[in-house]
Design a protein around this motif. Structure first.
Motif, PDB file in Angstrom:
ATOM      1  N   ILE A 482       0.243 -21.454  28.394  1.00  0.00           N
ATOM      2  CA  ILE A 482       0.464 -22.673  29.185  1.00  0.00           C
ATOM      3  C   ILE A 482       1.953 -22.952  29.326  1.00  0.00           C
ATOM      4  O   ILE A 482       2.434 -23.324  30.408  1.00  0.00           O
ATOM      5  CB  ILE A 482      -0.272 -23.861  28.550  1.00  0.00           C
ATOM      6  CG1 ILE A 482      -1.793 -23.636  28.584  1.00  0.00           C
ATOM      7  CG2 ILE A 482       0.079 -25.160  29.272  1.00  0.00           C
ATOM      8  CD1 ILE A 482      -2.359 -23.432  29.976  1.00  0.00           C
ATOM      9  N   TRP A 483       2.723 -22.780  28.248  1.00  0.00           N
ATOM     10  CA  TRP A 483       4.167 -22.988  28.366  1.00  0.00           C
ATOM     11  C   TRP A 483       4.786 -21.989  29.344  1.00  0.00           C
ATOM     12  O   TRP A 483       5.703 -22.328  30.095  1.00  0.00           O
ATOM     13  CB  TRP A 483       4.831 -22.858  27.001  1.00  0.00           C
ATOM     14  CG  TRP A 483       4.810 -24.111  26.185  1.00  0.00           C
ATOM     15  CD1 TRP A 483       4.119 -24.358  25.040  1.00  0.00           C
ATOM     16  CD2 TRP A 483       5.527 -25.338  26.463  1.00  0.00           C
ATOM     17  NE1 TRP A 483       4.344 -25.638  24.589  1.00  0.00           N
ATOM     18  CE2 TRP A 483       5.220 -26.253  25.453  1.00  0.00           C
ATOM     19  CE3 TRP A 483       6.398 -25.723  27.478  1.00  0.00           C
ATOM     20  CZ2 TRP A 483       5.749 -27.541  25.419  1.00  0.00           C
ATOM     21  CZ3 TRP A 483       6.922 -27.010  27.452  1.00  0.00           C
ATOM     22  CH2 TRP A 483       6.602 -27.908  26.432  1.00  0.00           C
ATOM     23  N   LEU A 484       4.272 -20.766  29.338  1.00  0.00           N
ATOM     24  CA  LEU A 484       4.772 -19.773  30.290  1.00  0.00           C
ATOM     25  C   LEU A 484       4.461 -20.192  31.718  1.00  0.00           C
ATOM     26  O   LEU A 484       5.323 -20.114  32.605  1.00  0.00           O
ATOM     27  CB  LEU A 484       4.149 -18.411  29.988  1.00  0.00           C
ATOM     28  CG  LEU A 484       4.545 -17.258  30.934  1.00  0.00           C
ATOM     29  CD1 LEU A 484       6.054 -17.045  30.933  1.00  0.00           C
ATOM     30  CD2 LEU A 484       3.810 -15.984  30.551  1.00  0.00           C
ATOM     31  N   ALA A 529      11.426 -19.257  22.770  1.00  0.00           N
ATOM     32  CA  ALA A 529      10.510 -18.122  22.859  1.00  0.00           C
ATOM     33  C   ALA A 529      11.220 -16.797  23.097  1.00  0.00           C
ATOM     34  O   ALA A 529      10.579 -15.749  23.150  1.00  0.00           O
ATOM     35  CB  ALA A 529       9.488 -18.371  23.975  1.00  0.00           C
ATOM     36  N   GLY A 530      12.547 -16.842  23.252  1.00  0.00           N
ATOM     37  CA  GLY A 530      13.294 -15.613  23.471  1.00  0.00           C
ATOM     38  C   GLY A 530      13.123 -15.024  24.854  1.00  0.00           C
ATOM     39  O   GLY A 530      13.367 -13.834  25.063  1.00  0.00           O
ATOM     40  N   ARG A 531      12.728 -15.843  25.823  1.00  0.00           N
ATOM     41  CA  ARG A 531      12.537 -15.362  27.198  1.00  0.00           C
ATOM     42  C   ARG A 531      13.797 -15.677  28.018  1.00  0.00           C
ATOM     43  O   ARG A 531      13.802 -16.536  28.897  1.00  0.00           O
ATOM     44  CB  ARG A 531      11.291 -15.993  27.808  1.00  0.00           C
ATOM     45  CG  ARG A 531      10.005 -15.510  27.124  1.00  0.00           C
ATOM     46  CD  ARG A 531       8.785 -16.112  27.777  1.00  0.00           C
ATOM     47  NE  ARG A 531       7.553 -15.575  27.221  1.00  0.00           N
ATOM     48  CZ  ARG A 531       6.874 -14.544  27.701  1.00  0.00           C
ATOM     49  NH1 ARG A 531       7.318 -13.919  28.781  1.00  0.00           N
ATOM     50  NH2 ARG A 531       5.762 -14.145  27.138  1.00  0.00           N
ATOM     51  N   GLY A 532      14.854 -14.949  27.674  1.00  0.00           N
ATOM     52  CA  GLY A 532      16.154 -15.236  28.266  1.00  0.00           C
ATOM     53  C   GLY A 532      16.207 -15.029  29.757  1.00  0.00           C
ATOM     54  O   GLY A 532      16.841 -15.815  30.478  1.00  0.00           O
ATOM     55  N   GLU A 533      15.570 -13.977  30.275  1.00  0.00           N
ATOM     56  CA  GLU A 533      15.655 -13.717  31.715  1.00  0.00           C
ATOM     57  C   GLU A 533      14.966 -14.819  32.497  1.00  0.00           C
ATOM     58  O   GLU A 533      15.484 -15.286  33.520  1.00  0.00           O
ATOM     59  CB  GLU A 533      15.045 -12.362  32.063  1.00  0.00           C
ATOM     60  CG  GLU A 533      15.079 -12.099  33.566  1.00  0.00           C
ATOM     61  CD  GLU A 533      15.252 -10.635  33.920  1.00  0.00           C
ATOM     62  OE1 GLU A 533      15.591 -10.366  35.090  1.00  0.00           O
ATOM     63  OE2 GLU A 533      15.049  -9.772  33.046  1.00  0.00           O
ATOM     64  N   LEU A 534      13.795 -15.274  32.020  1.00  0.00           N
ATOM     65  CA  LEU A 534      13.093 -16.358  32.693  1.00  0.00           C
ATOM     66  C   LEU A 534      13.934 -17.629  32.659  1.00  0.00           C
ATOM     67  O   LEU A 534      14.078 -18.328  33.671  1.00  0.00           O
ATOM     68  CB  LEU A 534      11.738 -16.589  32.020  1.00  0.00           C
ATOM     69  CG  LEU A 534      10.899 -17.755  32.534  1.00  0.00           C
ATOM     70  CD1 LEU A 534      10.603 -17.610  34.028  1.00  0.00           C
ATOM     71  CD2 LEU A 534       9.596 -17.865  31.738  1.00  0.00           C
TER      72      LEU A 534
END
Length: 815
Positions: A482-484, A529-534
């Motif tokens: 959901i956060w994504l 979350a470590g989703r740097g590109e997003l």
């Protein structure tokens, strides 16, 4: 029930003596007979115009009229009767359809009438839109829209007669949010907190368990104190801030600062809400009070901040009578004929007088009587609280009440409720995309008081309820998914807003402005979350949003995300460097040109011709600012050739504006004007709003040099409207300053002074990044400092909210 009270459509008239404490001190024993004469004069007028006295408290009247015209006539006659005396009375009129009970009237219309009266000054009669619609416009002066101290939505206010008074005591110069309902009870607590902050206390923390109404009380205290803090009252919500290290930036950006150290001697009040989950950031409050020697803080938290000078104010649940009044008012919102009884009072006791628990229980009274609801509470609450002995009793009651409301939902609604916890506030579109919602299910959650509708077709979940929803989301196994979806939705929205120069379609700042807190939440999640590109993609897609709101906030997010994002060369990384260059440029920092050069080099390496051309334009601007006009022209020519080769009109618009600046500096004013006009036309055609505003102001400056100030003012009118539409604070102030110059050039010094005074007041309220009062293009204004006409206007402008200054400027251009 009183049989003499009008029912149906009723007009209320409230009166209040202005400066009663001062009069008592000045007149001593002589005040009492004057007050008695004032009362008798008003009573005679009200009786003559068929008014019914509902209540009298001290020196204030509450009177009801069956006809709005009688109420207005009574107000006019009352003002006339008191005109020769030392007592100045303010009056407020509002029309509605209140409920009549044994004690008198209840309902929001009563609150509204009282607040309208409190916004005025002695001798002033104020009238609401509802009353004006019944009596007509004759004799009434439109005062514009104003937010009243009950924190409700803006109300259009009218004044009886053309007399001039100081600005209304409204909330137009604050960011305090609109409240769904008036504050019920809490009169003693409100008085205490206002007295503390009006005295020597610099930090007051309202403490108490969730659901006791800390936020609503703090907001009302802030509203009551707006007139006492010349530097502004600012609401800083921390509910969406999950990391303590983000608190300093959140506080600074909310009040328009780059760093907290810029507070200086501003007399400001910061209302910092929901501090309990970031208590490690409590030293930030100490820093605020150290940096702002005249600033004060009102915080809400479930625990004290434990810093020097803190005055803790523990907030208890509502006493029985106030709890009953709150439950009754909320029940009547869903069932107008609801009548409280002993079972209603017992419900309030069973829910410990907790305002949030009462709000959650009220919707059940739509279909259940008080006795039936009480029976259900007696069955459910002991079961729901028995497993939480580690929590204080009142907190167990609140958690149990939320849980009870949750368990009454069907499984699909329970799942939706948990998913919606990711939002700060949200639209139906966002809920559909992220949580698979639809309108009927959103309505069901609103009816259960688990969601609240707000202005602009948005919905809000109160923080205590949101915490419960997020707990359920974490245990559901759906949290990451959901956060994504939440982050991806706001990335898509940011891209649809077209806030990069190279984006297709018109710029839509309006799409992003109400989603600022959701953007922050999405960026914070991508960082965790470590989703740097997003995260970098989202921050980069908001390039022009950061430039018009807070360049330093954008820079902070990008600097946090770069270490976990893609490495060079990549389009995301190169755009992030360009965004950092924007922020550095606006701050006048030394690394701005280097950041642009690094970004340009990456785009060249990637073979991205469009973004290479955009980068060349940015560097040309840098060369021009440092005086290297030959290098600026070479870069601009290369950029223009590329844009024309690819047919990219937004890029062409930008470069034409820069070439116009080169011509203006060389003295070729007509040629400069031609280039600016072509730049403006292309920007308008392509929806490049930010550049259109810039090109229009460049035109205006050129018209001033050509001694054609009226034509310059016409261009600035459009530029000002564009800046307002984008939420561009620095653009608004710069355009107002140039309109002040236009007024000077046209001989209207009072108008120039008024606009300049309003700008000074706005900057004093909250410093504006990039604002330069000594800019050469507005220097002609400063030459009139000290002129009597200019200074008279300037003094008046110091009390003018910036939105009113904008309206004044637009009206002046229109003639």
């Amino acid at each position: 029930m009183r049989g003499d009270l009008p029912s149906g459509t009723v007009t209320f008239l409230f009166t209040d003596v202005e400066g009663s404490t001062r009069l008592l001190q000045e007149l001593g024993d002589g005040y009492a007979p004057l007050l008695a004469e004032h009362r008798q004069a008003l009573r005679d007028v009200f009786l003559r115009h068929r008014g019914v006295e509902v209540d009298t408290q001290g020196d204030a009247f509450f009177v009801a009229f069956a006809r709005a015209s009688d109420a207005l006539a009574a107000a006019a006659a009352g003002r006339e009767a008191l005109s020769d005396g030392p007592i100045g009375v303010r009056m407020g009129l509002h029309t509605g359809e209140p409920l009549v009970i044994d004690e008198g009237y209840v309902g929001i219309d009563v609150h509204r009438a009282a607040r309208i009266a409190s916004a005025g000054h002695g001798g002033q009669v104020l009238v609401s839109q509802a009353t004006r619609d019944l009596v007509g416009a004759e004799g009434l002066r439109d005062m514009g829209e104003h937010r009243l101290k009950d924190l409700s939505a803006p109300e259009r206010i009218y004044q009886l007669g053309d007399h001039d008074f100081p600005p209304l005591r409204s909330l137009n110069a604050t960011n305090l949010p609109i409240a769904a309902n008036p504050l019920v009870g809490r009169e003693r607590e409100l008085t205490d907190i206002v007295a503390l902050l009006g005295g020597s206390a610099r930090l007051v923390t309202i403490t108490g368990p969730g659901g006791t109404g800390k936020t609503r009380l703090a907001l009302q205290a802030g509203a009551e104190l707006v007139q006492e803090f010349s530097g502004g009252v600012f609401f800083v919500p921390l509910a969406g801030v999950r990391e303590a290290e983000l608190v300093p930036a959140t506080v600074a950006s909310t009040i328009g600062l780059h760093q907290l150290g810029e507070l200086g001697d501003r007399e400001a009040l910061l209302v910092i809400d929901n501090f309990e989950h970031v208590l490690d950031a409590a030293p930030v409050v100490r820093d605020v009070l150290s940096a702002g020697t005249r600033s004060k803080v009102l915080a809400t938290s479930r625990a004290p901040l434990r810093i020097e000078g803190e005055r803790e104010y523990p907030l208890d649940p509502l006493p029985d009578d106030d709890a009953l009044a709150l439950l009754t008012e909320r029940a009547r919102a869903v069932r107008p004929d609801f009548a409280p009884d002993e079972a209603t009072r017992e419900i309030c006791r069973r829910l410990d007088g907790l305002p949030l628990a009462l709000e959650l229980a009220a919707p059940r009274l739509r279909s259940l009587g008080s006795a039936a609801l009480l029976e259900r509470l007696d069955r459910r609450l002991p079961l729901l609280t028995s497993g939480r002995r580690d929590a204080p009793e009142r907190q167990r009651t609140l958690h149990a009440t939320i849980e009870w409301s949750y368990e009454l939902l069907d499984p699909a609604l329970q799942r939706l409720f948990a998913r919606l916890g990711v939002f700060a506030t949200f639209t139906l579109e966002a809920a559909e995309a992220v949580a698979d919602a639809h309108l009927e299910r959103i309505d069901a959650l609103v009816e259960s008081s688990l969601l609240k509708p707000t202005r602009g077709d948005r919905f809000l979940m109160l923080e205590t309820i949101r915490e419960f929803a997020l707990e359920r989301l974490e245990t559901s196994g759906e949290a990451e998914a959901i956060w994504l979806r939440h982050a991806e939705f706001f990335l898509d929205l940011a891209r649809r807003a077209s806030l990069n120069q190279e984006s297709e379609g018109p710029m839509r700042h309006d799409l992003v402005i109400p989603e600022h807190n959701n953007v922050r939440a999405a960026l914070a999640w991508t960082t965790r979350a470590g989703r740097g590109e997003l995260g970098l993609s989202l921050a980069g897609a908001l390039e022009n949003f950061w430039m018009t709101t807070d360049p330093w906030e954008g820079r902070r997010w990008i600097e946090d995300l770069l270490p976990i994002g893609p490495t060079a060369p990549s389009p995301t990384h190169a755009l992030a460097l360009r965004c950092l260059g924007n922020s550095a440029t606006m701050a006048g920092e030394d690394d701005s040109e280097s950041l642009y050069e690094q970004s340009l080099a990456e785009f060249r390496e990637l073979g991205d011709e469009l973004r290479t051309a955009v980068g060349l334009h940015r560097l040309a601007g840098h060369a021009l600012r440092r005086g290297d006009e030959a290098h600026a022209r070479r870069l601009a020519d290369e950029s223009l050739a590329s844009h024309r080769r690819t047919g990219f009109k937004k890029g062409e618009a930008g470069v034409l504006g820069l070439l116009g600046e080169l011509e203006r500096r060389s003295g070729s004013l007509e040629r400069a004007l031609e280039l600016y006009q072509r730049s403006t036309a292309l920007a308008h055609e392509t929806g490049f709003t930010w550049w259109e505003k810039h090109a229009l102001t460049s035109q205006a400056i050129t018209y001033f040099s050509l001694d054609r100030p009226a034509e310059g003012a016409e261009r600035l009118r459009t530029a000002l409207e564009l800046a307002q539409r984008m939420g561009d604070r620095i653009g608004t102030l710069e355009t107002l300053a140039l309109l002040a110059r236009a007024a000077v050039e046209q001989g209207d010094l009072p108008l120039a002074g008024r606009l300049w005074g309003a700008i000074e007041a706005e900057v004093a309220r909250a410093p504006v990044s990039g604002w330069d009062p000594e800019d050469q293009h507005i220097a002609p204004v400063a030459r009139h400092f000290g002129d009597s006409d200019f200074e008279a206007g300037r003094c008046a402008g110091h009390t003018l909210p910036i939105d009113d200054a904008v309206a004044t400027a637009l009206k002046a251009v229109d003639g």
